[in-house]
Design an enzyme around this catalytic site. Structure first.
Site, PDB file in Angstrom:
ATOM      1  N   LEU A  38       0.361  -1.403   0.131  1.00 15.13           N
ATOM      2  CA  LEU A  38      -0.072   0.117   0.062  1.00 15.13           C
ATOM      3  C   LEU A  38       1.214   0.991  -0.032  1.00 15.13           C
ATOM      4  O   LEU A  38       2.200   1.347   0.793  1.00 15.13           O
ATOM      5  CB  LEU A  38      -0.614   0.277   1.484  1.00 15.13           C
ATOM      6  CG  LEU A  38      -1.718  -0.917   1.865  1.00 15.13           C
ATOM      7  CD1 LEU A  38      -2.704  -0.823   3.033  1.00 15.13           C
ATOM      8  CD2 LEU A  38      -2.715  -1.552   0.698  1.00 15.13           C
TER       9      LEU A  38
ATOM     10  N   ALA B 211      12.211  14.158 -10.665  1.00 13.21           N
ATOM     11  CA  ALA B 211      13.309  14.166  -9.463  1.00 13.21           C
ATOM     12  C   ALA B 211      12.510  15.400  -8.824  1.00 13.21           C
ATOM     13  O   ALA B 211      11.747  15.748  -8.314  1.00 13.21           O
ATOM     14  CB  ALA B 211      14.380  15.144 -10.436  1.00 13.21           C
TER      15      ALA B 211
ATOM     16  N   PHE C 298       8.291   7.106 -10.848  1.00 13.31           N
ATOM     17  CA  PHE C 298       9.190   6.811  -9.818  1.00 13.31           C
ATOM     18  C   PHE C 298      10.489   7.886 -10.497  1.00 13.31           C
ATOM     19  O   PHE C 298      11.840   7.478 -10.284  1.00 13.31           O
ATOM     20  CB  PHE C 298       9.187   6.045  -8.804  1.00 13.31           C
ATOM     21  CG  PHE C 298       8.895   5.532  -8.247  1.00 13.31           C
ATOM     22  CD1 PHE C 298       6.799   5.095  -8.757  1.00 13.31           C
ATOM     23  CD2 PHE C 298       9.157   5.572  -6.891  1.00 13.31           C
ATOM     24  CE1 PHE C 298       6.342   5.331  -7.136  1.00 13.31           C
ATOM     25  CE2 PHE C 298       7.731   5.579  -6.175  1.00 13.31           C
ATOM     26  CZ  PHE C 298       6.785   4.829  -6.154  1.00 13.31           C
TER      27      PHE C 298
ATOM     28  N   LYS D  84       9.322  -7.645  -0.129  1.00 13.82           N
ATOM     29  CA  LYS D  84       9.166  -6.494   0.046  1.00 13.82           C
ATOM     30  C   LYS D  84      10.586  -5.167   0.202  1.00 13.82           C
ATOM     31  O   LYS D  84      10.268  -3.968   0.003  1.00 13.82           O
ATOM     32  CB  LYS D  84       8.544  -6.796   1.857  1.00 13.82           C
ATOM     33  CG  LYS D  84       7.908  -4.560   2.024  1.00 13.82           C
ATOM     34  CD  LYS D  84       6.640  -3.859   1.429  1.00 13.82           C
ATOM     35  CE  LYS D  84       6.589  -3.136   1.704  1.00 13.82           C
ATOM     36  NZ  LYS D  84       6.289  -2.723   2.538  1.00 13.82           N
TER      37      LYS D  84
ATOM     38  N   ARG E 218       6.338  12.127   8.600  1.00 14.43           N
ATOM     39  CA  ARG E 218       7.601  10.739   9.056  1.00 14.43           C
ATOM     40  C   ARG E 218       9.063  10.739   7.863  1.00 14.43           C
ATOM     41  O   ARG E 218       8.660  10.635   6.755  1.00 14.43           O
ATOM     42  CB  ARG E 218       7.374   9.417   9.037  1.00 14.43           C
ATOM     43  CG  ARG E 218       6.670   9.367  10.495  1.00 14.43           C
ATOM     44  CD  ARG E 218       5.983   7.980  11.284  1.00 14.43           C
ATOM     45  NE  ARG E 218       4.571   7.860   9.873  1.00 14.43           N
ATOM     46  CZ  ARG E 218       3.997   6.805  10.157  1.00 14.43           C
ATOM     47  NH1 ARG E 218       4.776   5.567  10.616  1.00 14.43           N
ATOM     48  NH2 ARG E 218       2.886   5.902   9.330  1.00 14.43           N
TER      49      ARG E 218
ATOM     50  N   CYS F 262       7.863   4.476   4.676  1.00 15.23           N
ATOM     51  CA  CYS F 262       8.538   3.152   4.856  1.00 15.23           C
ATOM     52  C   CYS F 262       9.964   2.995   3.958  1.00 15.23           C
ATOM     53  O   CYS F 262      10.946   2.462   4.554  1.00 15.23           O
ATOM     54  CB  CYS F 262       7.346   2.456   3.855  1.00 15.23           C
ATOM     55  SG  CYS F 262       6.670   1.955   3.937  1.00 15.23           S
TER      56      CYS F 262
ATOM     57  N   LYS G  17       4.560  13.502   1.204  1.00 13.58           N
ATOM     58  CA  LYS G  17       4.294  13.692  -0.037  1.00 13.58           C
ATOM     59  C   LYS G  17       2.872  14.298  -0.513  1.00 13.58           C
ATOM     60  O   LYS G  17       2.341  14.414   0.672  1.00 13.58           O
ATOM     61  CB  LYS G  17       4.287  12.316  -0.880  1.00 13.58           C
ATOM     62  CG  LYS G  17       3.706  10.886  -0.362  1.00 13.58           C
ATOM     63  CD  LYS G  17       3.488  10.001  -1.183  1.00 13.58           C
ATOM     64  CE  LYS G  17       2.658   9.356  -0.807  1.00 13.58           C
ATOM     65  NZ  LYS G  17       2.271   7.783  -1.573  1.00 13.58           N
TER      66      LYS G  17
HETATM   67  C1  UDX Z   1       5.434   2.881  -0.867  1.00 13.52           C
HETATM   68  C2  UDX Z   1       6.135   2.352  -1.319  1.00 13.52           C
HETATM   69  O1  UDX Z   1       5.820   2.758  -2.543  1.00 13.52           O
HETATM   70  C3  UDX Z   1       4.971   1.209  -0.829  1.00 13.52           C
HETATM   71  O2  UDX Z   1       4.462  -0.092  -1.871  1.00 13.52           O
HETATM   72  C4  UDX Z   1       5.524   0.937   0.181  1.00 13.52           C
HETATM   73  O3  UDX Z   1       4.489   0.176   0.467  1.00 13.52           O
HETATM   74  C5  UDX Z   1       5.310   1.719   0.925  1.00 13.52           C
HETATM   75  O4  UDX Z   1       6.385   2.725   0.858  1.00 13.52           O
HETATM   76  P1  UDX Z   1       4.983   5.677   0.499  1.00 13.52           P
HETATM   77  O5  UDX Z   1       6.183   5.629   1.263  1.00 13.52           O
HETATM   78  O6  UDX Z   1       3.669   5.354   1.146  1.00 13.52           O
HETATM   79  O7  UDX Z   1       4.745   4.204  -0.145  1.00 13.52           O
HETATM   80  O8  UDX Z   1       5.229   6.269  -1.207  1.00 13.52           O
HETATM   81  P2  UDX Z   1       5.433   6.707  -2.083  1.00 13.52           P
HETATM   82  O9  UDX Z   1       4.709   7.095  -2.743  1.00 13.52           O
HETATM   83  O10 UDX Z   1       5.865   4.975  -2.431  1.00 13.52           O
HETATM   84  O11 UDX Z   1       6.713   7.911  -2.390  1.00 13.52           O
HETATM   85  C6  UDX Z   1       8.231   8.065  -1.373  1.00 13.52           C
HETATM   86  C7  UDX Z   1       8.700   8.892  -1.382  1.00 13.52           C
HETATM   87  O12 UDX Z   1       9.500   8.974  -2.837  1.00 13.52           O
HETATM   88  C8  UDX Z   1       7.543  10.403  -1.341  1.00 13.52           C
HETATM   89  O13 UDX Z   1       8.714  11.222  -0.986  1.00 13.52           O
HETATM   90  C9  UDX Z   1       7.824  10.315  -2.863  1.00 13.52           C
HETATM   91  O14 UDX Z   1       8.148  12.078  -2.738  1.00 13.52           O
HETATM   92  C10 UDX Z   1       9.045   9.839  -3.355  1.00 13.52           C
HETATM   93  N1  UDX Z   1       9.539  10.281  -4.911  1.00 13.52           N
HETATM   94  C11 UDX Z   1       8.297   9.351  -4.907  1.00 13.52           C
HETATM   95  C12 UDX Z   1       9.983  10.813  -5.353  1.00 13.52           C
HETATM   96  O15 UDX Z   1      10.871  11.907  -4.763  1.00 13.52           O
HETATM   97  N2  UDX Z   1       9.709  10.682  -7.395  1.00 13.52           N
HETATM   98  C13 UDX Z   1       9.434   9.741  -7.303  1.00 13.52           C
HETATM   99  O16 UDX Z   1       9.677   9.955  -9.260  1.00 13.52           O
HETATM  100  C14 UDX Z   1       8.756   9.128  -6.574  1.00 13.52           C
END
Ligand code: UDX
Length: 442
Positions: free
Chosen positions: A159, A262, A259, A213, A337, A270, A330
């Site tokens: 999730l 930048a 993903f 994971k 956190r 996580c 985000k």
């Molecule tokens: C993540 C995983 O996606 C999820 O599968 C797992 O279960 C828990 O960790 P989450 O922490 O909710 O989920 O956020 P996610 O949307 O994955 O983003 C993680 C971080 O990466 C955020 O700080 C986001 O801003 C950053 N990010 C993401 C970027 O800087 N650039 C991107 O292109 C994507």
């Protein structure tokens, strides 16, 4: 219909519990925090997650879900989820205290149960946790026989915050790790839960499932750090733009476009914790995790790019009023956190800047971190008032529509550091705003 227990009502547990109840099962959520249990039973989610509140109200009304601090309730369930947190210890290694205590509670409650119970570990745990810790603990506390009276599968969740309800209702895939019989029971449970929408299933042993994971989260975090590394290169090459690099490589189907945004780095509950945990695990078993180590170290430096760019635009920050737009790690969450806004605000304060911040959901959480060392604005436009520089730290949709004129009218010295690439640089520069962005060479 299944009777299901969910141990741990944090973001993963509450969403899992409510979604499974919403799908027509009878679910009890178990958490030792009495206050949290009360709030949930009153129909309030203790954190922000789109659609969760609506789902919660519905399943409470239908009486297909309730929360309790009494773990003995688990005896009535045929499936129990472990969804407790696995925080990092000081040295980065994993802290399994909550998993241990959930396993003990499950074991204890099973003493009173007749019939098989399937336990599914959703929490992110290092390889070996199921076999070496959870199974023996349940067996010891329950006096029951593993394989005959209960089974435990490793079943990691994926999730992501802000989209968790959707992810739970429509997962990309389900990973089930364990011995043949327990995997079959888990597979049957999920087939009934999702019916014809059952996604792809990966059946494996518990150690591999646990590792999947970490491989998943590490891959995504490394991917973000990879594009951030190119962003940093672009910044030193006049005219180079990481946005076009992301577009250019993202169209390669082998890479994919997700993903590759930048920015000022990754945060959340996580990625940081999981990457440190797998690096620490690698060290323990003498296997280098150099790619993960490199992503962690690049990510530690990335938020400070915002300060570097701000100083380039407005010079020394002492006494300058800096507006920080976005505090959550985000958009669409109130979670702070390991948010990049934390080191940014701290560094600004150390440099003697006056910080005024705004976030649509995370202000209350921010107050517990920064207290009265910073000012909090009631909306984004007020935040800009009389400021000398604005840093975009989270890409909330509502910031994307702020027009250049608003910055010009509100700020004392209109200067923007776009840390999340939400604005069109030529449009803002043409308007006469001093403008810098992550991954844009000038
Ligand atoms: C993540 C995983 O996606 C999820 O599968 C797992 O279960 C828990 O960790 P989450 O922490 O909710 O989920 O956020 P996610 O949307 O994955 O983003 C993680 C971080 O990466 C955020 O700080 C986001 O801003 C950053 N990010 C993401 C970027 O800087 N650039 C991107 O292109 C994507």
């Amino acid at each position: 219909m299944h009777r299901v227990s969910v141990f741990g009502l944090g973001p993963v547990g509450l969403v899992t519990a409510v979604c499974i109840a919403h799908a027509g099962n009878s679910v009890v959520g178990i958490d030792p925090d009495v206050q949290r249990v009360r709030i949930i039973n009153d129909g309030e989610a203790p954190f922000y997650e789109p659609s969760l509140r609506e789902y919660l109200k519905e399943v409470l009304k239908k009486r297909s879900f309730s929360a309790t601090d009494n773990s003995v309730e688990n005896a009535k369930s045929d499936v129990a989820f472990i969804t407790v947190g696995t925080p990092g210890a000081r040295d980065g290694s994993i802290n399994l205290e909550y998993v241990k205590s959930a396993a003990e509670s499950i074991g204890h409650s099973l003493r009173a149960r007749h019939g098989y119970q399937l336990v599914l570990i959703k929490s992110t745990v290092i390889p070996g946790t199921n076999r070496q810790l959870v199974k023996p603990l349940i067996e010891k506390e329950s006096g029951k026989v593993l394989g005959r009276d209960f089974g435990v599968c490793s079943n990691p969740e994926f999730l992501h915050e802000g989209n968790a309800v959707y992810d739970c209702d429509s997962p990309d895939r389900i990973i089930i790790g364990g011995e043949t019989h327990e995997v079959e029971v888990a597979e049957k449970f999920y087939s009934e839960l999702y019916g014809k929408n059952l996604p792809a299933l990966v059946r494996t042993n518990s150690e591999t499932a646990e590792l999947i994971k970490y491989a998943n989260n590490s891959f995504l975090a490394v991917k973000v750090s990879y594009i951030n590394m190119f962003a940093n290169l672009c910044q030193e090459i006049p005219g180079a733009d990481v946005e076009d690099i992301a577009k250019g490589i993202g169209l390669d189907k082998r890479i994919g476009s997700m993903f590759l945004r930048a920015g000022l780095g990754w945060g959340g509950s996580c990625f940081p914790k999981d990457l440190r945990a797998i690096a620490s695990f690698g060290k323990r078993i003498n296997v280098p995790t150099s790619l993960v180590d490199a992503a962690i170290s690049l990510n530690e430096q990335q938020p400070l790019k915002a300060i570097e760019l701000a100083e380039k635009l407005v010079g020394n920050l002492t006494g300058k009023r800096v507006a920080v737009l976005g505090l959550a790690f985000k958009p669409d969450t109130d979670d702070l956190r390991e948010a990049v806004s934390i080191p940014i605000v701290r560094d600004l304060l150390e440099k003697g800047a006056i910080v005024v911040a705004y976030d649509p959901t995370a202000i209350d959480n921010a107050k517990t971190i920064f207290g009265n060392r910073i000012e909090y604005a009631k909306d984004s436009v007020t935040c800009l008032d009389q400021s000398d520089c604005c840093i975009i730290a989270t890409e909330w949709n509502e910031f994307k529509t702020i027009a250049p004129e608003t910055f010009l009218n509100k700020m004392r010295m209109p200067a923007i550091v776009d840390g999340r690439r939400i604005y069109d640089p030529p449009r803002f520069m043409r308007a006469g705003i001093k403008f810098a962005a992550i991954g844009l060479g000038q």
